[in-house]
Scaffold this motif. Sequence first.
Motif, PDB file in Angstrom:
ATOM      1  N   PHE A 186       0.834  -1.202   0.000  1.00 33.75           N
ATOM      2  CA  PHE A 186       0.000   0.000   0.000  1.00 33.75           C
ATOM      3  C   PHE A 186       0.869   1.251   0.000  1.00 33.75           C
ATOM      4  N   ARG A 187       1.903   1.283   0.822  1.00 29.96           N
ATOM      5  CA  ARG A 187       2.794   2.446   0.850  1.00 29.96           C
ATOM      6  C   ARG A 187       3.503   2.625  -0.481  1.00 29.96           C
ATOM      7  N   THR A 188       3.897   1.524  -1.114  1.00 33.28           N
ATOM      8  CA  THR A 188       4.564   1.607  -2.415  1.00 33.28           C
ATOM      9  C   THR A 188       3.631   2.177  -3.473  1.00 33.28           C
ATOM     10  N   SER A 189       2.409   1.645  -3.536  1.00 36.57           N
ATOM     11  CA  SER A 189       1.442   2.142  -4.523  1.00 36.57           C
ATOM     12  C   SER A 189       1.090   3.599  -4.257  1.00 36.57           C
ATOM     13  N   LEU A 190       0.956   3.966  -2.988  1.00 39.48           N
ATOM     14  CA  LEU A 190       0.612   5.345  -2.654  1.00 39.48           C
ATOM     15  C   LEU A 190       1.733   6.299  -3.064  1.00 39.48           C
ATOM     16  N   TRP A 191       2.984   5.905  -2.789  1.00 38.39           N
ATOM     17  CA  TRP A 191       4.120   6.747  -3.161  1.00 38.39           C
ATOM     18  C   TRP A 191       4.220   6.905  -4.674  1.00 38.39           C
ATOM     19  N   GLY A 195       7.126   4.486 -16.167  1.00 37.37           N
ATOM     20  CA  GLY A 195       6.095   3.764 -16.903  1.00 37.37           C
ATOM     21  C   GLY A 195       4.695   4.223 -16.529  1.00 37.37           C
ATOM     22  N   HIS A 196       4.460   4.442 -15.242  1.00 38.08           N
ATOM     23  CA  HIS A 196       3.146   4.939 -14.809  1.00 38.08           C
ATOM     24  C   HIS A 196       2.891   6.349 -15.333  1.00 38.08           C
ATOM     25  N   ILE A 197       3.941   7.169 -15.352  1.00 37.72           N
ATOM     26  CA  ILE A 197       3.805   8.517 -15.908  1.00 37.72           C
ATOM     27  C   ILE A 197       3.452   8.450 -17.388  1.00 37.72           C
ATOM     28  N   LEU A 198       4.091   7.548 -18.103  1.00 40.30           N
ATOM     29  CA  LEU A 198       3.808   7.376 -19.526  1.00 40.30           C
ATOM     30  C   LEU A 198       2.356   7.001 -19.767  1.00 40.30           C
ATOM     31  N   LEU A 199       1.782   6.184 -18.899  1.00 33.68           N
ATOM     32  CA  LEU A 199       0.400   5.753 -19.064  1.00 33.68           C
ATOM     33  C   LEU A 199      -0.602   6.847 -18.696  1.00 33.68           C
ATOM     34  N   PHE A 233      -3.701   9.826 -10.441  1.00 27.83           N
ATOM     35  CA  PHE A 233      -3.509   9.068  -9.193  1.00 27.83           C
ATOM     36  C   PHE A 233      -4.244   7.733  -9.261  1.00 27.83           C
ATOM     37  N   THR A 234      -5.488   7.770  -9.724  1.00 28.25           N
ATOM     38  CA  THR A 234      -6.280   6.542  -9.787  1.00 28.25           C
ATOM     39  C   THR A 234      -5.700   5.550 -10.785  1.00 28.25           C
ATOM     40  N   ILE A 235      -5.272   6.039 -11.942  1.00 28.25           N
ATOM     41  CA  ILE A 235      -4.690   5.160 -12.961  1.00 28.25           C
ATOM     42  C   ILE A 235      -3.431   4.485 -12.432  1.00 28.25           C
ATOM     43  N   SER A 236      -2.593   5.237 -11.745  1.00 29.88           N
ATOM     44  CA  SER A 236      -1.348   4.679 -11.225  1.00 29.88           C
ATOM     45  C   SER A 236      -1.610   3.714 -10.073  1.00 29.88           C
ATOM     46  N   PHE A 237      -2.471   4.098  -9.145  1.00 27.84           N
ATOM     47  CA  PHE A 237      -2.709   3.278  -7.961  1.00 27.84           C
ATOM     48  C   PHE A 237      -3.376   1.954  -8.319  1.00 27.84           C
ATOM     49  N   ASP A 238      -4.205   1.966  -9.344  1.00 27.60           N
ATOM     50  CA  ASP A 238      -4.984   0.778  -9.709  1.00 27.60           C
ATOM     51  C   ASP A 238      -4.371   0.002 -10.867  1.00 27.60           C
ATOM     52  N   ALA A 255       1.828   6.529  -6.893  1.00 27.22           N
ATOM     53  CA  ALA A 255       0.675   7.274  -7.401  1.00 27.22           C
ATOM     54  C   ALA A 255       0.818   8.774  -7.144  1.00 27.22           C
ATOM     55  N   LEU A 256       1.338   9.155  -5.979  1.00 24.08           N
ATOM     56  CA  LEU A 256       1.517  10.578  -5.680  1.00 24.08           C
ATOM     57  C   LEU A 256       2.564  11.213  -6.598  1.00 24.08           C
ATOM     58  N   VAL A 257       3.676  10.517  -6.806  1.00 22.47           N
ATOM     59  CA  VAL A 257       4.717  11.040  -7.699  1.00 22.47           C
ATOM     60  C   VAL A 257       4.186  11.121  -9.127  1.00 22.47           C
ATOM     61  N   THR A 258       3.496  10.068  -9.556  1.00 24.43           N
ATOM     62  CA  THR A 258       2.927  10.059 -10.907  1.00 24.43           C
ATOM     63  C   THR A 258       1.929  11.189 -11.100  1.00 24.43           C
ATOM     64  N   SER A 259       1.078  11.401 -10.102  1.00 23.87           N
ATOM     65  CA  SER A 259       0.079  12.460 -10.202  1.00 23.87           C
ATOM     66  C   SER A 259       0.729  13.835 -10.298  1.00 23.87           C
ATOM     67  N   ALA A 260       1.746  14.095  -9.478  1.00 22.75           N
ATOM     68  CA  ALA A 260       2.407  15.406  -9.492  1.00 22.75           C
ATOM     69  C   ALA A 260       3.130  15.660 -10.808  1.00 22.75           C
ATOM     70  N   VAL A 261       3.887  14.672 -11.272  1.00 23.00           N
ATOM     71  CA  VAL A 261       4.684  14.858 -12.489  1.00 23.00           C
ATOM     72  C   VAL A 261       3.789  14.956 -13.718  1.00 23.00           C
ATOM     73  N   THR A 262       2.806  14.076 -13.821  1.00 21.40           N
ATOM     74  CA  THR A 262       1.928  14.093 -15.000  1.00 21.40           C
ATOM     75  C   THR A 262       1.082  15.369 -15.052  1.00 21.40           C
ATOM     76  N   THR A 263       0.699  15.889 -13.897  1.00 30.03           N
ATOM     77  CA  THR A 263      -0.063  17.140 -13.894  1.00 30.03           C
ATOM     78  C   THR A 263       0.775  18.288 -14.440  1.00 30.03           C
ATOM     79  N   ALA A 264       2.030  18.371 -13.992  1.00 29.79           N
ATOM     80  CA  ALA A 264       2.916  19.427 -14.492  1.00 29.79           C
ATOM     81  C   ALA A 264       3.160  19.277 -15.997  1.00 29.79           C
ATOM     82  N   ILE A 265       3.456  18.046 -16.427  1.00 28.35           N
ATOM     83  CA  ILE A 265       3.699  17.811 -17.850  1.00 28.35           C
ATOM     84  C   ILE A 265       2.441  18.067 -18.667  1.00 28.35           C
TER      85      ILE A 265
END
Length: 279
Positions: free
Chosen positions: A70-75, A144-148, A203-208, A77-87
Amino acid sequence: MKLGRRQEGRWAWRLTGFVTLCVYIFMFAPIVATVILSFNASMFGGFPMTGFSLQWYAKLMANEQVLTAFRTSLWIALVTSAVTTAIGVVTAFALVRFEFPGKQALSTLVILPALVPETILGVGLLVLIKAIDQPRTMLLLVLGHILLAVPYVVLITQARMVGIRRVFEEAALSLGASRFSSFREITLPLLIPAVVGGALLAFTISFDNTSASLFWRPAGVETMPTQILSMLKISISPEINALGTVMILVTVGIPLVGGLILQSLTRLKRRDQPKEETL
């Protein structure tokens, strides 16, 4: 004649409603059953239930492997959400507001990961990693999660950006503001609904995410979806049902809460605008 057509139209709508109801039952009945069985007192996950109990949630909270996943997925997802939002915000702004060589090619390249099935994309990148003899790392998994997730953030932000009139930015520029100040003070506040929506979706795409994480995760690293799959290989217990319920709450609850908060903020701004105008 008209009466016959009306009756045919009514039966057509009734048939459409019945088929739609059957589809929804087929899709959501397993989810409802999973949530209900997570409270089953028996260790055998099935109906009829022997009683109501929260013991499986207690065991889930004491399972260190699940907590680590859970901690891994949360971390991630948070990084993916922040980076993808900026990009996504920068890319959407460039695609809507500027004309440059290769614009159409860039737009197609950004959206392409959303058009390719995740399994094919995961296998393809895994083959590439093996071909260049690159070990799988957490950095590659996050990339990879950022790419998706990037295509969805770009599409949401781009749709909002098209509706923002250019005259607001031009007025700020004509009054001496720099382009960055114009973007920060004018464009970005108007983009907030799309930014929040894109961040929650990323966040949802990465976490799930399951299929891509299976191919890209380093050895010994488990995310929540891969942890569920590994637990299913052993047995189907109410603990897995409890874990599935938690996943449903996270992936469905966070976007809903975010949407409600965003609607509340929008209503507060609309209420404050008449007061400011009267002052």
